[in-house]
Design an enzyme around this catalytic site. Sequence first.
Site, PDB file in Angstrom:
ATOM      1  N   GLU A  91     -12.556 -18.737   8.978  1.00 55.48           N
ATOM      2  CA  GLU A  91     -13.530 -19.359   8.085  1.00 55.48           C
ATOM      3  C   GLU A  91     -14.478 -18.329   7.497  1.00 55.48           C
ATOM      4  O   GLU A  91     -14.738 -17.277   8.078  1.00 55.48           O
ATOM      5  CB  GLU A  91     -14.302 -20.443   8.825  1.00 55.48           C
ATOM      6  N   CYS A 118     -21.640 -20.013  21.802  1.00 63.83           N
ATOM      7  CA  CYS A 118     -20.952 -19.769  20.523  1.00 63.83           C
ATOM      8  C   CYS A 118     -19.588 -20.443  20.498  1.00 63.83           C
ATOM      9  O   CYS A 118     -18.800 -20.314  21.435  1.00 63.83           O
ATOM     10  CB  CYS A 118     -20.795 -18.262  20.330  1.00 63.83           C
ATOM     11  N   GLU A 159     -16.003 -10.209  16.837  1.00 60.03           N
ATOM     12  CA  GLU A 159     -16.947  -9.118  17.112  1.00 60.03           C
ATOM     13  C   GLU A 159     -16.456  -7.907  16.303  1.00 60.03           C
ATOM     14  O   GLU A 159     -15.446  -7.289  16.652  1.00 60.03           O
ATOM     15  CB  GLU A 159     -16.971  -8.831  18.626  1.00 60.03           C
ATOM     16  N   SER A 213     -27.290  -8.760  18.249  1.00 63.81           N
ATOM     17  CA  SER A 213     -27.533 -10.072  18.842  1.00 63.81           C
ATOM     18  C   SER A 213     -28.119  -9.877  20.230  1.00 63.81           C
ATOM     19  O   SER A 213     -27.394  -9.647  21.195  1.00 63.81           O
ATOM     20  CB  SER A 213     -26.215 -10.847  18.940  1.00 63.81           C
ATOM     21  N   CYS A 332     -21.429 -20.709  12.628  1.00 61.78           N
ATOM     22  CA  CYS A 332     -20.864 -20.072  13.806  1.00 61.78           C
ATOM     23  C   CYS A 332     -19.546 -20.645  14.326  1.00 61.78           C
ATOM     24  O   CYS A 332     -19.449 -21.098  15.464  1.00 61.78           O
ATOM     25  CB  CYS A 332     -21.887 -20.103  14.940  1.00 61.78           C
TER      26      CYS A 332
END
Length: 343
Positions: A91, A118, A159, A213, A332
Site C-alpha cells: 500500500e 503496528c 523497515e 521511531s 500504518c
Amino acid sequence: MDDIKSLSLSELTAVLEAAGEKKFRAAQIFEWLHKKLVTEWDEMTNIPISLRKMLAEDYFLPQLEEVTVLKSEKGDTEKFLFRLADGNIIESVLMRYDHGNSVCISSQVGCRMGCNFCASTIGGRIRDLTAGEMLEQIYHIQRHDGHRVSNVVVMGTGEPFDNFDNFCRFYELISDGKGLNISGRNITVSTCGIVPKIRELADRQYTLTLAVSLHSPTDELRRSFMPIANKYTIAEIMEACDYYFVKTGRRITFEYSLINGVNDSPECARILSGLLAGKNAHVNLIPVNPVKERNYTKTNTEGVQAFKNILEKNRINVTIRKGMGKDIDAACGQLRRSYTSNT
Ligand code: SAH
C-alpha cells in the site's frame, strides 16, 4: 530477471555498451523510465524495436496493478492498494497539502521488526521491495493524479534499513536530476532504530531527513513493545543520531506514538525532554492508531496536549501529527492487512 528501473544511469550505460549499443541510448532509456514514467517497452518510441526486445529478454519493468483506491471524504488523502507482479500486495498513500503532493511508500512486503502496536508486522516480512518497486509507487501515483509529487516519505509498510541497499538505490534514483529530481530535502526516511545503518546513512551524506521511531524514553519500556530495543539501546541510538547530525547537519525527527496508559505519562515526557535537551531534534507526536488485532487505545486530546506542553516547557521542538485519511484506514499498514486477511 532484473528490474530495469533499479539501474542507475551508469549501470544502464554499462549494460548497453556491453551489448554494443551507443551510449546515448542509455540516457534516452533512462528518461523514458524515470522522467516520462513509461510502463511498457513499446512506449519507448525512439528506441529501435530490436533493442527494446533485447532488453525485455533480460529485464522486467516493475508493474503495479491498482487493486483499490480509497479517497478520504475531504479528498486530501488517497490510499492505494497495489498488486506486485508476484501477487503480493502493498500500500501507498497520497496526501495533498497546500505545499504540494506527498507520497508515503512501502519498502517491504510486510515487516519483521515486530513493533506490537503496528499492523504491518503482524504477518511478518514476506520480501524486500526492489528500488524500482519503490519508485513505481511514486510514478504510478503521479501518473494517476497528474500533478507532480514533491515530497516522499518512506514510512509505509516495512523497515527501510532492513532493505538498506535497495533503499539507497531508490533514494539516488528518485533524487536524480535526470529523473523525477525530488530533492533530498523533500524526502524523509523513518527507521525503528537500526543503529549501524543510521551510521552508514550518515557516511553517505544524503540531504534527506531522518526520522527515528523512538516511542519511549527508557529502554525497559521500549523493549516491552519494540523488539528492536533488545538489540540497540536508546543511548546507542542517540550516539548514532549525534553522528548523523555531525556528518550531515540535518535535524533529526523523533517519532513518538502516544499509547494510552503505556508511554504517555508526564514522567515519560520529562525523561524524553532530558534525553533530547540541547540536541538539534524535533519530536513528532502521533496519537496511536488503534489496530484491531491489538487492544491499545490512543491518548486523548488533552493528554497529547499535556505531553506536548511538558516538552515545550523544556524547550524541545514538538509538533502533533495532523491526522489525515482516518476514514480510509490510511494509517500504518491497516488497509493491506484488512485486504490480505479477508482474501
Ligand atoms: N519501519 C519504519 C517505518 C515504517 S512505520 C519505522 O519503524 O520507523 C512509520 C511510523 O509509523 C513509525 O514511527 C511507526 O512506529 C509508526 N506506527 C506504526 N504503527 C502505528 C500505529 N498503529 N499508530 C501510530 N503510529 C504507528
